[in-house]
Every structure is written in structure tokens, then in C-alpha cells.
Design a protein around this motif. Structure first.
Motif, PDB file in Angstrom:
ATOM      1  N   VAL A 170      78.894  60.040  97.895  1.00 17.47           N
ATOM      2  CA  VAL A 170      80.180  60.702  98.093  1.00 17.47           C
ATOM      3  C   VAL A 170      80.806  60.003  99.290  1.00 17.47           C
ATOM      4  N   GLY A 171      81.713  59.082  99.022  1.00 15.44           N
ATOM      5  CA  GLY A 171      82.218  58.243 100.092  1.00 15.44           C
ATOM      6  C   GLY A 171      81.068  57.473 100.713  1.00 15.44           C
ATOM      7  N   ASP A 172      80.888  57.617 102.027  1.00 14.19           N
ATOM      8  CA  ASP A 172      79.805  56.913 102.707  1.00 14.19           C
ATOM      9  C   ASP A 172      78.527  57.742 102.802  1.00 14.19           C
ATOM     10  N   ILE A 173      78.484  58.894 102.132  1.00 15.67           N
ATOM     11  CA  ILE A 173      77.317  59.783 102.219  1.00 15.67           C
ATOM     12  C   ILE A 173      76.403  59.568 101.011  1.00 15.67           C
ATOM     13  N   PRO A 174      75.189  59.038 101.204  1.00 16.53           N
ATOM     14  CA  PRO A 174      74.255  58.944 100.081  1.00 16.53           C
ATOM     15  C   PRO A 174      73.701  60.320  99.723  1.00 16.53           C
ATOM     16  N   VAL A 175      73.559  60.546  98.424  1.00 19.32           N
ATOM     17  CA  VAL A 175      73.066  61.823  97.910  1.00 19.32           C
ATOM     18  C   VAL A 175      71.880  61.521  97.002  1.00 19.32           C
ATOM     19  N   GLN A 176      70.697  61.943  97.422  1.00 17.34           N
ATOM     20  CA  GLN A 176      69.481  61.688  96.662  1.00 17.34           C
ATOM     21  C   GLN A 176      69.091  62.950  95.893  1.00 17.34           C
ATOM     22  N   VAL A 177      69.096  62.845  94.577  1.00 16.35           N
ATOM     23  CA  VAL A 177      68.814  63.978  93.704  1.00 16.35           C
ATOM     24  C   VAL A 177      67.475  63.726  93.021  1.00 16.35           C
ATOM     25  N   SER A 178      66.563  64.686  93.125  1.00 13.42           N
ATOM     26  CA  SER A 178      65.204  64.509  92.604  1.00 13.42           C
ATOM     27  C   SER A 178      64.822  65.677  91.723  1.00 13.42           C
ATOM     28  N   SER A 179      64.395  65.369  90.495  1.00  7.19           N
ATOM     29  CA  SER A 179      63.907  66.427  89.618  1.00  7.19           C
ATOM     30  C   SER A 179      62.476  66.782  90.001  1.00  7.19           C
ATOM     31  N   LEU A 180      62.066  68.000  89.639  1.00  2.00           N
ATOM     32  CA  LEU A 180      60.760  68.527  90.002  1.00  2.00           C
ATOM     33  C   LEU A 180      59.992  68.930  88.750  1.00  2.00           C
ATOM     34  N   PRO A 181      58.667  68.988  88.825  1.00  2.00           N
ATOM     35  CA  PRO A 181      57.901  69.617  87.742  1.00  2.00           C
ATOM     36  C   PRO A 181      58.294  71.093  87.634  1.00  2.00           C
ATOM     37  N   PRO A 182      57.963  71.759  86.524  1.00  5.57           N
ATOM     38  CA  PRO A 182      58.315  73.175  86.375  1.00  5.57           C
ATOM     39  C   PRO A 182      57.884  73.990  87.584  1.00  5.57           C
ATOM     40  N   ALA A 183      58.813  74.781  88.116  1.00  4.44           N
ATOM     41  CA  ALA A 183      58.537  75.553  89.331  1.00  4.44           C
ATOM     42  C   ALA A 183      59.259  76.883  89.234  1.00  4.44           C
ATOM     43  N   HIS A 184      60.447  76.989  89.838  1.00  5.35           N
ATOM     44  CA  HIS A 184      61.237  78.215  89.669  1.00  5.35           C
ATOM     45  C   HIS A 184      61.658  78.368  88.216  1.00  5.35           C
ATOM     46  N   THR A 185      62.166  77.284  87.627  1.00  8.10           N
ATOM     47  CA  THR A 185      62.453  77.224  86.196  1.00  8.10           C
ATOM     48  C   THR A 185      61.799  75.961  85.651  1.00  8.10           C
ATOM     49  N   SER A 186      62.055  75.680  84.382  1.00  8.87           N
ATOM     50  CA  SER A 186      61.488  74.479  83.771  1.00  8.87           C
ATOM     51  C   SER A 186      62.231  73.217  84.167  1.00  8.87           C
ATOM     52  N   GLY A 187      63.380  73.348  84.857  1.00  7.15           N
ATOM     53  CA  GLY A 187      64.171  72.176  85.184  1.00  7.15           C
ATOM     54  C   GLY A 187      64.844  72.265  86.534  1.00  7.15           C
ATOM     55  N   ASP A 188      64.080  72.199  87.618  1.00  9.80           N
ATOM     56  CA  ASP A 188      64.628  72.289  88.969  1.00  9.80           C
ATOM     57  C   ASP A 188      64.887  70.901  89.544  1.00  9.80           C
ATOM     58  N   LEU A 189      65.782  70.840  90.531  1.00  5.99           N
ATOM     59  CA  LEU A 189      65.987  69.626  91.311  1.00  5.99           C
ATOM     60  C   LEU A 189      66.297  70.003  92.758  1.00  5.99           C
ATOM     61  N   ILE A 190      66.147  69.026  93.642  1.00  3.25           N
ATOM     62  CA  ILE A 190      66.538  69.183  95.039  1.00  3.25           C
ATOM     63  C   ILE A 190      67.543  68.093  95.381  1.00  3.25           C
ATOM     64  N   VAL A 191      68.379  68.353  96.380  1.00  2.00           N
ATOM     65  CA  VAL A 191      69.413  67.412  96.800  1.00  2.00           C
ATOM     66  C   VAL A 191      69.212  67.114  98.281  1.00  2.00           C
TER      67      VAL A 191
END
Length: 339
Positions: free
Chosen positions: A157-178
Motif C-alpha cells: 500500500v504505497g510504500d508500506i509492505p503488507v505480508q499476508v499469511s494463511s494458517l492451518p485450521p484454527a479459529h476457522t478452516s481458513g484463517d490468515l494474519i496480516v
């Protein structure tokens, strides 16, 4: 009934958090990342009214001509995704695995019809109206992701890198963190429910599990080195708070395993953990029925029950606890009056 107000504030250069000020079901934290004429949302509020408020606050801080072009959804629960309809032209990004949870949950129209049709005199109807009656999903179309991924996704986002990572099933079957590494900030979604001494939160609720995966996700968040932690619900957290949350999760997991080995049912185990009252500051203890029930399913290899059945069990337990508390108060009042 749940009330709704939110605080929108800057938490780092170009990064904002939209945080409901009450605790309870459906009141999720959201984020805005903005720089150099670009903007991205992290999650959305539950209904169009709240999402419209978040959008108005967003536009108030964006440079003229800047629009929110992308929305990253940490998981497919409606309280993090259904508000995306206020930005129909934005690219909606989530994990490929989140599609399974979208298929499991009711659509907005189905949830509104269910709420409208339930008898408030019954446990389930009373519970859902108490906790969800403040939301309005009428006219909300189902939200469909535009982009799905597995693994790692690098955005800017402009000069801000955004790292998005999917996770194994945890809260739901398809979580990610940013993770925003140049801002030392991480958005956790609902693998973390926030609580601090100054602002207590609620017991987490985990639908997919196992809890070992949730604990691993918390450790992964710590490994980012981020100093500011935005949980899916509740107050902002420090790294120390995050470690404390991992301790809570280990306690629930270890007690569930011990009680399972002792022959207790999932419902008996949940009631035992609730009665142990190790975390009295946390609200909605009935949610332990879900989280411990999820852990038992992994131990036993069974399938999850229907969503309404799960809600019914929580509603019945919450009603039982409310009545028991009222009986204790009445007994104490009588004893005082006759003393």
C-alpha cells in the motif's frame, strides 16, 4: 442487547484501527492501511450500517481522490466480512480455505430470516436476539471473494509492505494474519481475542481447531516481532498480552485433554472448566462449549454438529447460569434480611 459504538484511531504511520468499545458477539476490530494514494481495509464490520460508519471514518482521513481498493479478510465469519458490500468495487482477498467456512455459515439473508423467525421465549431465540438483535442484514447480499490464495501473499500500500499469511485450521478452516513489518504491527483475526486488565474481553470461540494450531498461530504472531497487536475482538495488545493469551489457550487445551482422558463428555468438560473460574474477568463463558467441543472432535475424529444446534447448547447453558446466579442472589438477600 448489545450496543454499538467504535473508536477509530491511528496506531502507526498510515495505519488505523476501528475498534468497537463494547465486548460481545459480532463486534470485530477492523483496520485501514493508507499511503501514497492507495488504501486497504483489513476486515469489515458485521452489517451495512456499521460498515458505512467505518467507511465514513476512513474517507475522513484519506487524501482526496483515494479509494479503498482492496479488502483483506482474516477469516470468513460474517462479522469480519459481510460489511464488504459498502465497497462493491474493492478487491476482496482471503484464503482459499475460507471458502469452506463460507459454505458452512448461513448467508446474511438466511441469518436475518432465522433471527426474525425465532421465538424470543425459547433459549435459542432469547440468546440470539440478545446478542445479535442489534444487527441488520436485510438487503445484504452474500459476499464472494475475488482473490483467494494459500501460503504467503505480498502486497503493498504505497510504500508500506503488507505480508499476508494463511494458517492451518484454527479459529476457522481458513484463517490468515496480516503483518506490517515497517510499522511493527500485526492484525491477528480471531486466532486472538483481546483482553487486558484495563479492558477485559470475552472467552474465545474456536470452530475448527485443534487448539494446538491456535497456539502455534499465536507463536507465529510473536515470531513476527510486532510490538502492536490488533486482535479480532477486544483491546490492542502488547507482546506480553499475547504470551498471556497463549497461556490461556494452553490451559483450556490441557484441561480438555485431561477431562477427555477421564471420560468426561465435552459438555461436562466445558462446565468443569467454567466452574474452575480461572479467568473470571472474561465474558461469555458458554463459548467454551464450542471450543472444548471442537477439541473433543479432534480427539474423537467426529464431524461438527449443525450451527444452530451449537448455538442452542450455548443458549441453554447461558440461561442456566443466569438463573443460578439469580437464585444465589435471592438466597443471599433472604439470608441478610433474616439475620
Amino acid at each position: 442487547m448489545t450496543t454499538r459504538s467504535a473508536n477509530f484511531h491511528s496506531i502507526a504511520d498510515g495505519v488505523y484501527a476501528w475498534q468497537p468499545q463494547q465486548r460481545g458477539w459480532g463486534l470485530a476490530n477492523c483496520g485501514l492501511v493508507a499511503a501514497d494514494g492507495a488504501a486497504l481495509w483489513i476486515d469489515t464490520p458485521y452489517d451495512r450500517t456499521l460498515a458505512g460508519e467505518f467507511l465514513a471514518r476512513t474517507r475522513a482521513v484519506l487524501a482526496p481522490g483515494t479509494e479503498v481498493g482492496r479488502i483483506v479478510v482474516t477469516h470468513a465469519n460474517g462479522d469480519h466480512m459481510w460489511g464488504a458490500g459498502v465497497l462493491p468495487d474493492a478487491e476482496l482477498i482471503t484464503t482459499r480455505e475460507a471458502l469452506h467456512h463460507i459454505a458452512y455459515e448461513p448467508t446474511p439473508a438466511q441469518q436475518q430470516a432465522l433471527l426474525d423467525g425465532l421465538d424470543r421465549g425459547e433459549d435459542t431465540g432469547a440468546y440470539l436476539h440478545e446478542h445479535f438483535g442489534c444487527f441488520d442484514w436485510s438487503g445484504t447480499p452474500p459476499v464472494v471473494p475475488d482473490t483467494v490464495f494459500t501460503g504467503e501473499l505480498e502486497l503493498r500500500v504505497g510504500d508500506i509492505p503488507v505480508q499476508v499469511s494463511s494458517l492451518p485450521p484454527a479459529h476457522t478452516s481458513g484463517d490468515l494474519i496480516v503483518h506490517l513489518p515497517t510499522r511493527s504491527t500485526v492484525f491477528t483475526g480471531d486466532v486472538v481475542f483481546g483482553s487486558t486488565a484495563e479492558r477485559p474481553g470475552d472467552h474465545p470461540v474456536h470452530w475448527a481447531g485443534p487448539l494446538g494450531n491456535v497456539i502455534d498461530a499465536v507463536e507465529r504472531l510473536l515470531d513476527t516481532g510486532a510490538e502492536t497487536v490488533v486482535p479480532g475482538h477486544g483491546p490492542l495488545l502488547t507482546r506480553a498480552d499475547l504470551r498471556g493469551h497463549a497461556g490461556y489457550l494452553r490451559y483450556v487445551r490441557d484441561r480438555a485433554h485431561a477431562l477427555h482422558a477421564a471420560g468426561a463428555t465435552a459438555a461436562e468438560a466445558a462446565r468443569t472448566v467454567i466452574d474452575e473460574n480461572r479467568y473470571p474477568e472474561l465474558g461469555l463463558p458458554e463459548r467454551l462449549l464450542v471450543t472444548i467441543g471442537t477439541e473433543y472432535r479432534h480427539l474423537d475424529g467426529t464431524e461438527p454438529p449443525a450451527m444452530l444446534e451449537v448455538v442452542g447448547r450455548m443458549a441453554h447453558l447461558a440461561r442456566q447460569r443466569t438463573r443460578a446466579a439469580a437464585d444465589r442472589a435471592a438466597t443471599a438477600a433472604t439470608a441478610t434480611a433474616t439475620a
